[in-house]
Design a protein around this motif. Structure first.
Motif, mmCIF file in Angstrom:
data_model
loop_
_atom_site.group_PDB
_atom_site.id
_atom_site.type_symbol
_atom_site.label_atom_id
_atom_site.label_comp_id
_atom_site.label_asym_id
_atom_site.label_seq_id
_atom_site.Cartn_x
_atom_site.Cartn_y
_atom_site.Cartn_z
ATOM 1 N N LYS A 170 -9.092 6.594 3.559
ATOM 2 C CA LYS A 170 -8.416 5.300 3.554
ATOM 3 C C LYS A 170 -9.288 4.213 4.163
ATOM 4 O O LYS A 170 -9.336 3.081 3.674
ATOM 5 C CB LYS A 170 -7.086 5.393 4.309
ATOM 6 C CG LYS A 170 -6.013 6.176 3.566
ATOM 7 C CD LYS A 170 -4.662 6.034 4.229
ATOM 8 C CE LYS A 170 -3.576 6.724 3.401
ATOM 9 N NZ LYS A 170 -2.243 6.591 4.023
ATOM 10 N N GLY A 247 -4.788 10.675 5.169
ATOM 11 C CA GLY A 247 -6.052 10.411 4.504
ATOM 12 C C GLY A 247 -7.277 10.700 5.339
ATOM 13 O O GLY A 247 -8.352 10.174 5.046
ATOM 14 N N ASN A 577 -2.847 11.178 -11.891
ATOM 15 C CA ASN A 577 -3.470 9.979 -12.450
ATOM 16 C C ASN A 577 -3.522 10.012 -13.973
ATOM 17 O O ASN A 577 -4.326 9.313 -14.586
ATOM 18 C CB ASN A 577 -4.878 9.791 -11.881
ATOM 19 C CG ASN A 577 -4.853 9.498 -10.391
ATOM 20 O OD1 ASN A 577 -5.356 10.273 -9.595
ATOM 21 N ND2 ASN A 577 -4.228 8.401 -10.013
ATOM 22 N N LYS A 619 -8.092 -3.646 -1.507
ATOM 23 C CA LYS A 619 -7.669 -2.291 -1.186
ATOM 24 C C LYS A 619 -6.940 -1.666 -2.373
ATOM 25 O O LYS A 619 -7.152 -0.496 -2.710
ATOM 26 C CB LYS A 619 -6.774 -2.305 0.055
ATOM 27 C CG LYS A 619 -6.315 -0.925 0.499
ATOM 28 C CD LYS A 619 -5.458 -1.015 1.749
ATOM 29 C CE LYS A 619 -4.993 0.370 2.194
ATOM 30 N NZ LYS A 619 -4.133 0.303 3.398
ATOM 31 N N MET A 620 -6.099 -2.476 -3.003
ATOM 32 C CA MET A 620 -5.336 -1.973 -4.151
ATOM 33 C C MET A 620 -6.268 -1.732 -5.348
ATOM 34 O O MET A 620 -6.157 -0.728 -6.051
ATOM 35 C CB MET A 620 -4.247 -2.984 -4.503
ATOM 36 C CG MET A 620 -3.158 -2.461 -5.415
ATOM 37 S SD MET A 620 -1.853 -3.692 -5.628
ATOM 38 C CE MET A 620 -1.210 -3.776 -3.960
ATOM 39 N N ASN A 623 -8.277 1.373 -4.771
ATOM 40 C CA ASN A 623 -7.417 2.545 -4.972
ATOM 41 C C ASN A 623 -7.247 2.833 -6.465
ATOM 42 O O ASN A 623 -7.231 4.003 -6.888
ATOM 43 C CB ASN A 623 -6.052 2.304 -4.328
ATOM 44 C CG ASN A 623 -5.107 3.481 -4.510
ATOM 45 O OD1 ASN A 623 -5.338 4.557 -3.999
ATOM 46 N ND2 ASN A 623 -4.033 3.261 -5.262
ATOM 47 N N GLU A 626 -10.554 4.412 -7.672
ATOM 48 C CA GLU A 626 -10.632 5.815 -7.261
ATOM 49 C C GLU A 626 -9.657 6.681 -8.046
ATOM 50 O O GLU A 626 -9.986 7.816 -8.419
ATOM 51 C CB GLU A 626 -10.357 5.927 -5.759
ATOM 52 C CG GLU A 626 -11.489 5.462 -4.879
ATOM 53 C CD GLU A 626 -11.293 5.863 -3.433
ATOM 54 O OE1 GLU A 626 -12.231 6.378 -2.811
ATOM 55 O OE2 GLU A 626 -10.175 5.654 -2.917
ATOM 56 N N GLY A 627 -8.448 6.179 -8.301
ATOM 57 C CA GLY A 627 -7.461 6.950 -9.045
ATOM 58 C C GLY A 627 -7.908 7.231 -10.470
ATOM 59 O O GLY A 627 -7.743 8.341 -10.983
ATOM 60 N N ASN A 660 -0.209 2.939 -8.332
ATOM 61 C CA ASN A 660 -1.166 4.015 -8.568
ATOM 62 C C ASN A 660 -1.467 4.083 -10.057
ATOM 63 O O ASN A 660 -0.557 3.994 -10.887
ATOM 64 C CB ASN A 660 -0.597 5.362 -8.094
ATOM 65 C CG ASN A 660 -0.406 5.398 -6.600
ATOM 66 O OD1 ASN A 660 -1.300 5.035 -5.840
ATOM 67 N ND2 ASN A 660 0.764 5.838 -6.162
ATOM 68 N N SER A 794 -17.271 6.791 -2.400
ATOM 69 C CA SER A 794 -16.632 7.146 -1.126
ATOM 70 C C SER A 794 -17.580 7.066 0.054
ATOM 71 O O SER A 794 -17.146 7.055 1.201
ATOM 72 C CB SER A 794 -16.048 8.560 -1.211
ATOM 73 O OG SER A 794 -17.072 9.504 -1.432
#
Length: 836
Positions: A170, A247, A577, A619-620, A623, A626-627, A660, A794
């Protein structure tokens, strides 16, 4: 106790007589450096217990000077931390000081800053000091008692008691230990050590930042499954794992019987655990890895085992054979092994069983089944899953593995056994001739009884239907036998995340009438959107479940093959996902898919709408990136057969209530067979701007085609602009050229969506742009695969390759290669390539 000055005593005396300010400096404890008091070359700090010392040192035969921390009372120099490892001081004129803003600053004799810490403090204060603890941690303390900076958070090559090896997905934090270049040069070497970025709780060693060379195996509460070593918990070694909820996870350890201990990543990539013999001041090595070929990651390739006692060291697992007989015979085992005979469950038989492989380092990429409580249940779980190739039940749970078994090391006295699934023919089982003899009559009787019951129950409706010439609406959606003739549901099952599996071949079938009722007869007020293959409507089932209904238009390019493709793939794939398919309907000319309803619709509805862009903060957005990557990782690697989506774009990324991402629209996806890396097609389908060069021009596609589309998608998510919106820029007609030009000129931050530019972490966003540019390289072999993309996203510490400038331009014009003919419906483009 006065600060210990390791220098000429007469010089100290004269300094005291000339500079009265030195008196206050000497009044501090020897483990503390007060603010504005310099620590010069030749002076040191010593921790309160006399265990560690901080000062300037010269490593080996080097002529340069470094600031570091080392163990005291050892026969040889034992440096555990280096401050300026990349920027040495050229002579003995260096000076270390805590400045007014609370940063530790190293300068040379000319006053040039050689190295400094970076803290959040920006205002001057007189309350900072530096402290060296008996753990070997150097900390900057503010006046309020908080640590503004600690050396334990910025390790070099040594893991000490009290330190942590941390992974925080996170916050984007990952502790990495980096080897020295050589014993005379403490600058960063070729090897790094840290936690698996995918969260498996294993410790990895990488070479050059990405090549995996060693892994520890899972931690079982006492030690690692891949290490034959004294139980680590006797040293206070422990794991804190809250990766699912919070996380993050980390390892730490404490001293054992007050012994002095350390783990060091050596310049040759070997990790050593050493204990100090205090009577002699000598270090003795109690453990080190990797020290033989079998401890190297996946030395023998997939589906093979390595044993140092065998000749040759590598051999295929039972039921497997070398992928390349010639290479295997010449001693090149990297290609690994493949099954001789497919599993019976893939052929709808039931003769699969297991063979035991004892005393092994369990393979990588396992799935932990948290709800399985004993070995028999673990075996049943694997046996009932066609995607499960092996299982092991240990003192810390049930683990299963997918199609390929990676990195198996046969240990001389290992404590774990695994069980590999094989078909009956490989197990030596007797042929079960009685199965068809008994089962077939039972099935025939069951079918006849069912038909008789249905005829009795619906005889009036069937009679009316026959009398009206078949014009009356059927009670069934085509009837199941007709549908199954068109859509083969007996294809191989795909396992999902955490071992979840698309179970069974039965997919709920809906009548056209029930779908029409659920959508208010496909009312425009229920329309959610449209694409090249038809419209999407919101619906409500009688039980209250909201659904999304994709009604394929009769004039669309998606025929029965695309429809069949999408149904089979989505019904079998289960991942957080990927969008979930609820059912389907085929009736007359109607082809309808029923999905789970996602209230936030598709990504493009937010990303390219000026009124909604600001709601997608960085941040969204990260995410979402990454998803999508995790979804692609599942498609490309973790499902039993690799799947290429071929139409990855913002409108095909749906968002659930928590924003998500879920990859949707598998109508153009293709399954890769075993051993396939690239496929050629005469029919190129996809969307301009997202298609990779080799696919658009030659019809060649692979998993790297999806990587290219993903790179475009990352750039769109960062910029908030469509790829097609750059056509007016003459020098850069697409987003790739524009992004590369900005990156080359160190202006990459100008690509960031203005609505989030001021609030996002620039370093992370620029790194994401760098990763995206690597994904959209023109040449296939220069693009990273998805696991490496996830690793690069990451980690902020690994060095990334330099992307090459884009040269590919595709505007749909005719050239000598052939004629390009395109047909567009909304945002989907189907392209046919015709040779001359």
């Amino acid at each position: 106790m006065a600060l210990r000055l390791i220098s000429n005593p007469s010089l100290v005396l004269s300094s005291l007589l000339i500079f009265s300010t030195s008196l206050s400096f000497l009044s501090h404890a020897s483990d503390i450096l007060p603010q504005d008091q310099p620590l010069r070359d030749g002076q040191t700090l010593v921790s309160a217990g006399g265990t560690f010392e901080l000062g300037f040192f010269r490593p080996g035969k080097s002529a340069y000077r470094y600031v570091g921390i080392w163990h005291r009372n050892t026969s040889t120099q034992s440096v555990v931390w280096v401050a300026n490892r990349e920027n040495p001081v050229l002579d003995s004129s260096g000076s270390l000081i805590v400045n007014a803003t609370g940063n530790l600053v190293l300068t040379d004799g000319k006053g040039n800053v050689v190295w400094s810490t970076v803290t959040s403090s920006t205002q001057a204060s007189s309350n900072y000091s530096m402290h060296l603890s008996d753990l070997g941690n150097l900390a900057l303390w503010a006046g309020d008692g908080t640590a503004a900076w600690e050396s334990f958070d910025h390790p070099t090559d040594t893991f000490l008691p009290g330190m942590t090896i941390r992974l925080d997905v996170k916050k984007g934090i990952r502790t990495l230990f980096t080897s020295w270049k050589n014993p005379d040069d403490p600058s960063p070497g070729n090897y790094t050590l840290g936690l698996d970025p995918l969260g498996s709780a294993q410790i990895f060693i990488w070479e050059f930042g990405s090549k995996l060379v060693w892994r520890s195996g899972q931690y079982n509460g006492q030690g690692f499954t891949g290490i034959i070593y004294r139980p680590l918990n006797s040293y206070g070694f422990k794991l804190m794992n809250d990766i699912v909820r919070q996380g993050f996870m980390y390892y730490t350890y404490s001293t054992y019987n007050n012994s002095i201990q350390k783990f060091v990543l050596e310049p040759n990539g070997v990790e050593k655990c050493s204990v100090l013999i205090e009577d002699t001041g000598e270090w003795t090595t109690v453990w080190e890895q990797p020290v033989n070929e079998c401890e190297m990651y996946n030395y023998c390739g997939i589906n093979a085992k390595c044993s140092v006692t065998d000749t040759p060291k590598c051999s295929c697992l039972k039921g497997f054979e070398p992928k390349s007989i010639g290479e295997w015979g010449s001693g090149n085992w990297s290609g690994g092994c493949v099954r001789r005979t497919p599993l019976d469950c893939q052929n709808n038989l039931s003769g699969d069983g297991f063979t035991k492989l004892g005393s092994v380092k369990l393979p990588d990429l396992s799935n932990w089944l948290s709800l399985v409580n004993d070995g028999q249940e673990c075996e049943r779980s694997c046996l009932g899953n066609c995607s499960c190739a092996a299982y092991a039940y240990t003192n810390f749970g049930c683990f299963t593995w997918g199609h390929d078994l990676i990195d198996i090391y046969q240990l001389a006295d290992g404590q774990y056994d695994m069980f590999i699934k094989l078909p009956a023919s490989e197990l030596g089982s007797k042929s079960k001739v009685w199965i068809p003899i008994v089962i077939v009559p039972i099935v025939v009787v069951f079918i006849l009884a069912t038909c008789s019951f249905l005829w009795w129950k619906y005889r009036k409706q069937i009679k009316d239907l026959l009398q009206n010439g078949g014009k009356k609406e059927s009670l069934f959606s085509g009837n199941r036998s007709q549908i199954e003739a068109k859509i083969d549901f007996s294809g191989p099952s795909q396992y999902g995340e955490e071992g979840d599996e698309g179970k069974g071949s039965e997919l709920p079938l809906f009548t056209f009438g029930s779908i029409a009722t659920a959508t208010s007869n496909f009312s425009d007020s229920n329309k959610l959107g449209h694409g090249g293959f038809g419209h999407v409507y919101k619906g409500l089932l009688p039980g209250g479940e909201e659904i999304a209904v994709k009604r394929l238009s009769r004039s669309s390019g998606q025929g029965i093959e695309e429809f069949k493709n999408e149904v089979i793939l989505i019904a079998k794939l289960q991942h957080r996902n990927l969008v979930r398919l609820i059912g389907c309907c085929i009736e007359g000319e109607e082809k309808i898919l029923i999905y789970e309803y996602l209230p936030n619709k598709s990504l493009d509805a937010f990303l390219f709408d000026p009124t909604k862009q600001a709601s997608l903060d960085w941040k969204m957005r990260f995410n979402i990136i990454e998803g999508i990557a995790r979804g692609l990782l599942y498609l490309h690697r973790d499902s039993r057969l690799r799947i290429v989506h071929r139409d990855l774009k913002a409108s095909n990324i749906l968002l659930d209530e928590e924003m998500n991402p879920k990859i949707s629209d598998f109508g153009m996806a293709r399954i890769f067979g075993r051993g396939q890396n690239q496929v050629n097609t005469n029919r190129v389908v996809g969307t301009y701007g997202y298609m990779s060069p080799e696919y658009a021009m030659e019809g060649l596609f692979s998993v790297k085609s999806d990587v290219y589309s993903f790179g475009i998608l990352i750039l769109e998510i960062i910029s908030g602009k469509r790829n097609s919106s750059f056509h007016h820029i003459e020098e850069c007609p697409n987003i790739v050229g524009y992004a590369y030009q900005l990156w080359k000129e160190d202006k990459a931050e100008e690509l960031i969506d203005p609505s989030i530019r001021s609030s996002c972490p620039i370093q992370q966003v620029v790194r994401s742009i760098h990763v995206a540019l690597l994904c959209v390289q023109d040449r296939v072999n220069e693009r990273p695969d998805i696991p490496y993309v996830i690793l690069m996203l990451s980690s902020l510490s690994s060095v990334l390759p330099t992307p090459k400038p884009p040269t590919f331009r595709f505007h749909g014009s005719t050239d000598d290669a052939g004629k390009v003919e395109s047909f567009s419906t909304y945002d989907v483009t189907i392209t046919m390539l015709h040779g001359r």
